[in-house]
Design a protein around this motif. Structure first.
Motif, PDB file in Angstrom:
ATOM      1  N   ASN A 126       0.800  -1.451   0.091  1.00  0.00           N
ATOM      2  CA  ASN A 126      -0.005  -0.271  -0.406  1.00  0.00           C
ATOM      3  C   ASN A 126       0.941   0.970  -0.623  1.00  0.00           C
ATOM      4  O   ASN A 126       0.456   2.445   0.888  1.00  0.00           O
ATOM      5  CB  ASN A 126      -1.079  -0.169   0.949  1.00  0.00           C
ATOM      6  CG  ASN A 126      -2.047  -1.113   1.243  1.00  0.00           C
ATOM      7  OD1 ASN A 126      -2.155  -1.207   0.037  1.00  0.00           O
ATOM      8  ND2 ASN A 126      -2.669  -1.034   2.206  1.00  0.00           N
ATOM      9  N   GLY A 127       2.179   1.077  -0.529  1.00  0.00           N
ATOM     10  CA  GLY A 127       2.384   1.754  -1.355  1.00  0.00           C
ATOM     11  C   GLY A 127       3.882   2.648   0.261  1.00  0.00           C
ATOM     12  O   GLY A 127       4.835   3.548  -0.110  1.00  0.00           O
ATOM     13  N   VAL A 128       4.008   1.748   1.252  1.00  0.00           N
ATOM     14  CA  VAL A 128       4.462   2.412   2.617  1.00  0.00           C
ATOM     15  C   VAL A 128       6.017   0.067   2.229  1.00  0.00           C
ATOM     16  O   VAL A 128       5.381  -0.441   1.682  1.00  0.00           O
ATOM     17  CB  VAL A 128       3.667   2.179   3.732  1.00  0.00           C
ATOM     18  CG1 VAL A 128       4.997   1.788   4.926  1.00  0.00           C
ATOM     19  CG2 VAL A 128       2.800   3.213   3.645  1.00  0.00           C
ATOM     20  N   LEU A 129       7.217   0.765   2.865  1.00  0.00           N
ATOM     21  CA  LEU A 129       7.830  -0.041   3.125  1.00  0.00           C
ATOM     22  C   LEU A 129       7.929  -0.894   3.973  1.00  0.00           C
ATOM     23  O   LEU A 129       7.893  -0.334   5.141  1.00  0.00           O
ATOM     24  CB  LEU A 129       9.153   1.132   2.346  1.00  0.00           C
ATOM     25  CG  LEU A 129      10.757   0.279   3.189  1.00  0.00           C
ATOM     26  CD1 LEU A 129      10.800  -0.653   1.697  1.00  0.00           C
ATOM     27  CD2 LEU A 129      11.905   0.484   3.071  1.00  0.00           C
ATOM     28  N   ASP A 130       7.206  -2.337   3.620  1.00  0.00           N
ATOM     29  CA  ASP A 130       7.145  -2.926   4.116  1.00  0.00           C
ATOM     30  C   ASP A 130       8.509  -3.882   4.536  1.00  0.00           C
ATOM     31  O   ASP A 130       8.507  -4.724   5.611  1.00  0.00           O
ATOM     32  CB  ASP A 130       6.409  -4.082   3.691  1.00  0.00           C
ATOM     33  CG  ASP A 130       6.099  -6.000   4.704  1.00  0.00           C
ATOM     34  OD1 ASP A 130       5.382  -5.151   5.348  1.00  0.00           O
ATOM     35  OD2 ASP A 130       6.706  -6.850   5.035  1.00  0.00           O
ATOM     36  N   GLY A 131       9.533  -3.527   3.932  1.00  0.00           N
ATOM     37  CA  GLY A 131      10.673  -4.881   4.202  1.00  0.00           C
ATOM     38  C   GLY A 131      11.629  -4.585   3.278  1.00  0.00           C
ATOM     39  O   GLY A 131      11.431  -4.200   2.043  1.00  0.00           O
ATOM     40  N   SER A 132      12.753  -5.066   3.085  1.00  0.00           N
ATOM     41  CA  SER A 132      14.053  -5.353   1.642  1.00  0.00           C
ATOM     42  C   SER A 132      14.423  -6.535   1.963  1.00  0.00           C
ATOM     43  O   SER A 132      14.714  -7.626   2.940  1.00  0.00           O
ATOM     44  CB  SER A 132      14.243  -4.273   1.904  1.00  0.00           C
ATOM     45  OG  SER A 132      15.343  -4.444   2.795  1.00  0.00           O
ATOM     46  N   PHE A 133      15.572  -7.115   0.945  1.00  0.00           N
ATOM     47  CA  PHE A 133      16.346  -8.153   0.867  1.00  0.00           C
ATOM     48  C   PHE A 133      17.195  -8.167   0.042  1.00  0.00           C
ATOM     49  O   PHE A 133      16.776  -7.559  -0.364  1.00  0.00           O
ATOM     50  CB  PHE A 133      15.933  -9.715   0.431  1.00  0.00           C
ATOM     51  CG  PHE A 133      14.641 -10.223  -0.494  1.00  0.00           C
ATOM     52  CD1 PHE A 133      15.172 -10.537  -1.612  1.00  0.00           C
ATOM     53  CD2 PHE A 133      13.567  -9.248  -0.431  1.00  0.00           C
ATOM     54  CE1 PHE A 133      14.648 -10.447  -2.342  1.00  0.00           C
ATOM     55  CE2 PHE A 133      12.929  -9.316  -1.645  1.00  0.00           C
ATOM     56  CZ  PHE A 133      13.476 -10.199  -3.677  1.00  0.00           C
ATOM     57  N   ILE A 134      18.613  -9.248  -0.083  1.00  0.00           N
ATOM     58  CA  ILE A 134      19.556  -8.212  -0.674  1.00  0.00           C
ATOM     59  C   ILE A 134      19.883  -9.724  -1.728  1.00  0.00           C
ATOM     60  O   ILE A 134      19.762 -11.282  -1.117  1.00  0.00           O
ATOM     61  CB  ILE A 134      20.767  -8.597  -0.262  1.00  0.00           C
ATOM     62  CG1 ILE A 134      20.675  -7.532   0.671  1.00  0.00           C
ATOM     63  CG2 ILE A 134      21.825  -8.916  -0.881  1.00  0.00           C
ATOM     64  CD1 ILE A 134      20.648  -6.174   0.598  1.00  0.00           C
ATOM     65  N   GLY A 135      19.389  -9.736  -2.479  1.00  0.00           N
ATOM     66  CA  GLY A 135      20.425 -10.841  -3.805  1.00  0.00           C
ATOM     67  C   GLY A 135      21.525 -10.614  -4.158  1.00  0.00           C
ATOM     68  O   GLY A 135      21.931  -9.185  -4.625  1.00  0.00           O
TER      69      GLY A 135
END
Length: 229
Positions: free
Chosen positions: A95-104
């Motif tokens: 919903n347009g809000v940063l929820d998390g991240s991961f690295i590849g």
């Protein structure tokens, strides 16, 4: 008409004999190139506006090469290259809000085979030998992904993902060699490598780009052949 054409062709070949000469036939050169590779495409190829990709566009490139001269001006060229985009960060939005991240991570290995054409035989300043190269390439891409901190279940299929893709495509290069001694030479080269995987590697399918490099090589002449530089 055909007879005139043959006569003109023979005259051109005769006049060009003293110019067209890169290395004596049977010469082998082996070397290493270091440089930079810049991807022309650096955006995620998944149709999903909730995931954004951040990666380096220009990275370090390394390449080993072998040239074998079939003629004085024409060589068989084989190159094995490698570059890695390092850490690629995927930010996941809800919903347009940063929820998390991961690295590849993504690594690409181009294996290239082609022909090298050297139209001049040392008549230029510093005895430079300009060349043109081109041919086909088998490109292998490999990816790994590490889970980050986010809560949406639908994105967790990326967890621990390890995969690879292959592509057969083309490459073309232009450059010049500068002899430093009878057995050592350096070269400068600009190369374009076309790469388009059928599946994405760390979110990207199109790894086409331009390589700019400098190299050093060892030249081994065929026995019983001498050459001045």
């Amino acid at each position: 008409m055909a007879k005139r054409f043959l006569i003109v062709l023979l005259l051109l070949l005769t006049l060009s004999t003293s110019l067209i000469a890169g290395q004596p036939r049977g010469t082998t050169s082996v070397g290493l190139r270091l440089g930079l590779f810049s991807n022309s495409h650096n955006n995620i190829d998944r149709a999903n506006s909730d995931v954004r990709l951040f990666a380096s566009k220009t990275i370090l490139y390394i390449e080993g090469y072998v040239n074998y001269y079939l003629l004085d001006f024409l060589a068989l060229s084989a190159n094995l290259g490698s570059y890695s985009k390092g850490d690629i960060r995927f930010d996941v939005y809800y919903n347009g809000v940063l929820d998390g991240s991961f690295i590849g991570q993504a690594s690409v290995y181009p294996m290239q085979l082609g022909l090298k054409f050297s139209p001049f035989g040392g008549q230029l300043p510093l005895k430079c030998r300009p060349f043109l190269e081109g041919g086909g390439a088998l490109i292998v891409g490999r990816e790994t992904a590490t889970m980050g901190t986010f809560s949406l279940v639908q994105y967790q299929y990326w967890d621990g993902n390890i995969g690879s893709e292959t592509d057969f495509n083309w490459w073309a290069a232009i450059g010049t060699e500068i002899p430093l001694s009878p057995s050592i030479q350096m070269d400068f080269m600009v190369k374009y490598l076309k790469t388009n995987f059928s599946g994405d590697i760390a979110g990207i399918k199109d790894y086409s780009g331009v390589q700019v490099s400098i190299g050093i090589g060892f030249v081994k002449l065929r026995k019983n052949i001498g050459r001045k530089i």
